[in-house]
Design a protein around this motif. Structure first.
Motif, mmCIF file in Angstrom:
data_model
loop_
_atom_site.group_PDB
_atom_site.id
_atom_site.type_symbol
_atom_site.label_atom_id
_atom_site.label_comp_id
_atom_site.label_asym_id
_atom_site.label_seq_id
_atom_site.Cartn_x
_atom_site.Cartn_y
_atom_site.Cartn_z
ATOM 1 N N SER A 120 -15.853 6.861 0.652
ATOM 2 C CA SER A 120 -15.484 6.261 1.928
ATOM 3 C C SER A 120 -16.018 7.067 3.090
ATOM 4 C CB SER A 120 -13.965 6.128 2.046
ATOM 5 O OG SER A 120 -13.323 7.353 1.827
ATOM 6 N N LEU A 170 0.627 7.315 -6.420
ATOM 7 C CA LEU A 170 -0.411 8.341 -6.553
ATOM 8 C C LEU A 170 0.140 9.731 -6.270
ATOM 9 C CD1 LEU A 170 -3.598 6.741 -4.954
ATOM 10 C CD2 LEU A 170 -3.175 7.255 -7.358
ATOM 11 N N GLN A 195 -7.233 11.658 -6.039
ATOM 12 C CA GLN A 195 -7.099 10.788 -4.874
ATOM 13 C C GLN A 195 -6.512 11.564 -3.691
ATOM 14 O OE1 GLN A 195 -8.024 7.610 -4.141
ATOM 15 N NE2 GLN A 195 -9.146 7.630 -6.059
ATOM 16 N N LEU A 229 -12.775 5.238 -12.635
ATOM 17 C CA LEU A 229 -11.637 4.947 -11.758
ATOM 18 C C LEU A 229 -12.017 5.117 -10.286
ATOM 19 C CD1 LEU A 229 -8.768 6.609 -13.796
ATOM 20 C CD2 LEU A 229 -9.039 4.166 -13.311
ATOM 21 N N GLU A 265 0.821 -1.203 0.000
ATOM 22 C CA GLU A 265 0.000 0.000 0.000
ATOM 23 C C GLU A 265 0.863 1.264 0.000
ATOM 24 O OE1 GLU A 265 -3.346 2.081 2.762
ATOM 25 O OE2 GLU A 265 -3.552 -0.045 2.312
ATOM 26 N N TYR A 289 -14.975 4.734 -9.068
ATOM 27 C CA TYR A 289 -15.849 3.616 -8.740
ATOM 28 C C TYR A 289 -15.038 2.349 -8.482
ATOM 29 C CZ TYR A 289 -19.385 -0.009 -9.226
ATOM 30 O OH TYR A 289 -20.198 -1.085 -9.009
ATOM 31 N N MET A 290 -14.002 2.135 -9.314
ATOM 32 C CA MET A 290 -13.187 0.928 -9.184
ATOM 33 C C MET A 290 -12.276 0.983 -7.962
ATOM 34 S SD MET A 290 -12.338 0.306 -13.219
ATOM 35 C CE MET A 290 -10.902 -0.667 -12.898
ATOM 36 N N TRP A 291 -11.749 2.142 -7.637
ATOM 37 C CA TRP A 291 -10.838 2.301 -6.508
ATOM 38 C C TRP A 291 -11.312 3.439 -5.606
ATOM 39 C CZ3 TRP A 291 -8.386 1.696 -11.408
ATOM 40 C CH2 TRP A 291 -7.801 0.453 -11.575
ATOM 41 N N PRO A 292 -12.351 3.214 -4.811
ATOM 42 C CA PRO A 292 -12.881 4.282 -3.946
ATOM 43 C C PRO A 292 -12.007 4.476 -2.704
ATOM 44 C CG PRO A 292 -14.158 2.281 -3.656
ATOM 45 C CD PRO A 292 -13.149 1.999 -4.727
ATOM 46 N N ARG A 293 -11.027 5.356 -2.809
ATOM 47 C CA ARG A 293 -10.091 5.620 -1.723
ATOM 48 C C ARG A 293 -10.045 7.110 -1.420
ATOM 49 N NH1 ARG A 293 -5.061 2.894 -0.833
ATOM 50 N NH2 ARG A 293 -4.333 5.008 -0.899
ATOM 51 N N TYR A 327 1.672 2.022 -3.544
ATOM 52 C CA TYR A 327 0.512 2.594 -4.235
ATOM 53 C C TYR A 327 0.351 4.076 -3.874
ATOM 54 C CZ TYR A 327 -4.346 3.183 -5.719
ATOM 55 O OH TYR A 327 -5.495 3.644 -6.313
ATOM 56 N N ASP A 328 0.475 4.402 -2.592
ATOM 57 C CA ASP A 328 0.355 5.796 -2.163
ATOM 58 C C ASP A 328 1.477 6.656 -2.743
ATOM 59 O OD1 ASP A 328 -1.937 5.230 -0.709
ATOM 60 O OD2 ASP A 328 -0.835 4.915 1.176
#
Length: 161
Positions: A161, A9, A46, A150, A2, A152-156, A5-6
């Motif tokens: 949230s 982004l 994001q 995007l 993770e 919808y696919m990755w709600p972060r 990933y952060d």
């Protein structure tokens, strides 16, 4: 994993520069250079979920301006492209574009074909402002659709949230 990933982004969003960087990336990606602006837009959103509409509009403006540059490049390259005007496929595609006129620029959002389409519109000397208008509509629709998909696919980070 993770953390990776952060970090990715944060890199794509270019948080120190924000909307300015998004505009530049969107502009460059609309030229004939192979670069996508959607990852930068998604990364920025994001990290800054409250900037959804400003980011969409900035990305649309940068990408449309890049499309307008493509139009001018095509307009200026008219003489060079004449050597290809005899192929059957070329004649068919040009006929299709001439029938559609500036509305063909709605397809400027298509990967691989959209940006050269803007150049061909200039090469055909289609009216500049109507072409830019249709480019903007197509590119705006692409950014809204892609970004919503995007999210919808990755709600972060603030979305869903």
């Amino acid at each position: 994993m993770e953390h990776w990933y952060d970090s990715l982004l944060a890199l794509l969003a270019l948080p120190e520069y924000g909307l300015t960087s998004l505009f530049i990336v969107s502009f460059i990606s609309a030229t004939l250079l192979p670069l996508g602006s959607e990852p930068a837009l998604f990364g920025l959103l994001q990290l800054n979920a409250d900037m959804f509409w400003p980011a969409i509009f900035v990305a649309t403006a940068g990408n449309t301006l890049g499309g307008a540059v493509d139009w001018w490049m095509g307009f200026a390259a008219h003489q060079v492209a004449d050597k290809y005007s005899h192929s059957k496929h070329h004649v068919r595609v040009l006929g299709w574009l001439e029938r559609l006129g500036p509305k063909a620029c709605l397809l400027a959002w298509l990967p691989l074909f959209g940006d050269p389409l803007c150049a061909v519109a200039g090469w055909l000397r289609m009216p500049f402002w109507p072409c830019v208008f249709y480019m903007a509509i197509g590119k705006f629709a692409r950014y809204v659709t892609m970004t919503m998909g995007l999210i919808y696919m990755w709600p972060r980070l603030g979305f869903g949230s």
